[in-house]
Design an enzyme around this catalytic site. Structure first.
Site, PDB file in Angstrom:
ATOM      1  N   LYS A 266       0.783  -1.235  -0.159  1.00 13.81           N
ATOM      2  CA  LYS A 266      -0.046   0.019  -0.026  1.00 13.81           C
ATOM      3  C   LYS A 266       0.999   1.350   0.117  1.00 13.81           C
ATOM      4  CE  LYS A 266      -3.966  -1.729   2.627  1.00 13.81           C
ATOM      5  NZ  LYS A 266      -4.930  -1.655   1.709  1.00 13.81           N
ATOM      6  N   ASP A 336      -2.814  -7.512  -1.757  1.00 15.82           N
ATOM      7  CA  ASP A 336      -3.623  -6.811  -0.721  1.00 15.82           C
ATOM      8  C   ASP A 336      -4.949  -7.095  -0.735  1.00 15.82           C
ATOM      9  OD1 ASP A 336      -3.967  -4.529   0.859  1.00 15.82           O
ATOM     10  OD2 ASP A 336      -3.834  -3.055  -0.631  1.00 15.82           O
ATOM     11  N   ARG A 340     -10.410 -11.453   2.245  1.00 11.46           N
ATOM     12  CA  ARG A 340     -11.287 -12.467   1.656  1.00 11.46           C
ATOM     13  C   ARG A 340     -10.499 -13.980   1.743  1.00 11.46           C
ATOM     14  NH1 ARG A 340     -11.440  -9.465  -4.053  1.00 11.46           N
ATOM     15  NH2 ARG A 340     -11.492  -7.535  -2.402  1.00 11.46           N
TER      16      ARG A 340
END
Ligand code: BES
Ligand code: MN
Ligand code: ZN
Length: 487
Positions: A266, A336, A340
């Site tokens: 990020k 990233d 999930r």
């Protein structure tokens, strides 16, 4: 922590006196001496104070401070909680205060319910996370120690407050977990904290790396690979209906204790917010804590995947293919999109080992849902209309609001991989909340199991400070899930 007391007895003279006034109603109170009453009435008329929600009037009488709080037209439970929260600021410099509970014109709530909701608002509105300050001065801390509620039948009112107090404690506990920096709240520390909840009668099982390998948590372990910290999974059970084998509800929480993005790293600006990427897990754990404290007659099982997403030399690479516990293979195109992956194995493990009537997962999952709904609503994705209605209602009642967003065949198809069963990001950059939900849906063992996915990426952080939550973690979902589970 602020002490809440209910009494029908005498109140010490030093206590600040608080009264509620409904919009348009005339002020009167038998609790005030005639000279004080005259003073308050005069102040009300001079200030043209009409009881509007969120407004207050303060008077200094012969005995001390008197506050009249505007309740608005027809205050509901949530409005009264917010009033309780706003009183925190008004009473910052005081020691003791007494709220004189009286019937409110036009309001369906009983005096007991009024007292409970204002008290609950005080409980969570006075939450602070200040353990890391070492140079703060005494005057920077609130001096308020006790709020007394003057009610009739105080023994019963106190006894009935138990459920609210439990929930208030759980919210404060959840916020503590979320606000804790990632160097302190590692997966291991988090798991040990959860284990400690056994004293409440919860059953807690913690799986370490070895067990996770044996149980084939392939996706969760793939995320953990990039961090030096060992991942943990905690399973927490509350069996308030021991004669029933089934679980009324299963809860799954994303507990990424820090999300740097992995190799798909990020940008540095704002990355600090990713210490809160474990809010879902905190909400699941705190929800079970609330049920245990309430001794709720329901069976609920929670599971949280605790792992850090970092870009170590051993981290998974974009393009890697990993096998999930379900047996389905996943092509990881963006490291990233890790939440999930963690949730998918946890969902599968829960369904494999427990008989649950419905399933809900909660996670800070996508920036897309955050951009769509901001901090007003959390995203709700579900395969079941009844469940949707039930959850949305619980959200309205608790102020933790949900907005339903779609799942569809088309979004689902965008999750097909060229070289494996599923890809972890969609072929289309848009509708990221829905495609993430479709990814999760592929991990339902029984297609029609009532399941809901709550994406709380936009609502986990309070940036301005509100009556019921100061700046920082909201731990959104604890009140909502408590209402949902208990009806
Ligand atoms: N934890 C983030 C989602 C998030 C973003 C939470 C902002 C709170 C605030 C999640 O793991 C993530 O990185 N999601 C990506 C997915 C994308 C790579 C498909 C996102 O939403 O950008
Ligand atoms: Mn991420
Ligand atoms: Zn994340």
């Amino acid at each position: 922590m602020l002490e809440i007391v209910f009494t029908d007895g005498r109140i010490g003279a030093k206590a600040v006196k608080i009264f509620g006034l409904a919009e348009g109603a005339k002020f009167n109170s038998a609790a005030l001496h005639s000279d004080e009453l005259a003073l308050v009435k005069k102040a009300i008329s001079q200030a043209c104070f009409n009881g509007k929600k969120g407004t207050f009037i303060e008077v200094f009488g012969a005995q001390g401070k008197i506050i009249v709080a505007g309740l608005g037209e027809k205050p509901d439970a949530l409005g009264l909680q917010e009033l309780g929260g706003s009183l925190v600021k008004k009473l910052f410099k005081d020691c003791v205060a007494c709220y004189y509970v009286e019937n409110i014109k036009g309001c369906k709530l009983s005096p007991e319910e009024i007292a409970h909701n204002v008290a609950f608002g005080l409980m969570i509105g006075s939450y602070r996370f200040d353990k890391y300050f070492t140079r703060k001065k005494q005057e920077d801390y609130p001096s308020l120690e006790q709020v007394i509620f003057k009610v009739k039948n105080s023994a019963k009112v106190s006894e009935d407050f138990r459920d609210f107090a439990a929930l208030g404690n759980a919210v404060r506990y959840g916020r503590d977990l979320c606000n804790e920096p990632s160097n302190y709240l590692t997966p291991e520390v988090f798991a040990a904290d959860i284990k400690r909840l056994e004293y409440l009668g919860l059953e807690v099982e913690v799986l370490g790396k070895k067990e996770l390998e044996e149980e084939e948590f392939g996706l969760l372990l793939a995320v953990a690979q990039g961090s030096v910290l060992e991942p943990k999974v905690a399973v927490i059970r509350w069996r308030g209906k021991p004669e029933q084998e089934e679980y009324d509800c299963g809860l799954v929480g994303k507990g990424v204790t820090f999300d740097a993005g992995g190799i798909s790293i990020k940008p540095s600006n704002g990355m600090w917010d990713m210490k809160r990427d474990m809010t879902g897990a905190a909400v699941v754990v705190a929800s079970l804590k609330a049920l245990a404290l309430q001794k709720a007659s329901v069976n609920v099982v929670g599971i949280v995947g605790l792992v850090e997403n970092m870009p170590d030399g051993g981290a998974i690479r974009p393009g890697d293919v990993v096998t999930s516990m379900s047996g389905q293979t996943v092509e990881i195109l963006n490291t990233d999109a890790e939440g999930r992956l963690v949730l998918a194995d946890c969902m599968w493990y829960l369904q494999k080992n427990y008989n649950v009537r419905k399933l809900a997962d909660i996670a800070t999952l996508t920036g897309a849902t955050m951009r769509a709904l901001g901090s007003e609503y959390a995203g709700l994705f579900t395969n079941n209309d009844k469940l949707a209605a039930h959850l949305i209602k619980a959200g309205e009642e608790t102020g933790e609001k949900l907005w339903r967003l779609p799942l569809s065949k088309d979004y689902d198809q965008q999750m097909d991989s060229e070289i494996a069963d599923i890809r972890n990001i969609s072929t289309n950059p848009n509708a990221g909340g829905s495609t993430a939900a479709c990814f999760l849906q592929r991990f339902l063992k029984v297609k029609h199991l009532p399941w809901a996915h709550l994406d709380i990426a936009g609502v986990d952080d309070e940036t301005k400070g509100k009556p019921l939550c100061p700046k920082g973690a909201t731990a959104f979902g604890i009140r909502l899930l408590n209402k949902f589970i208990r009806g």
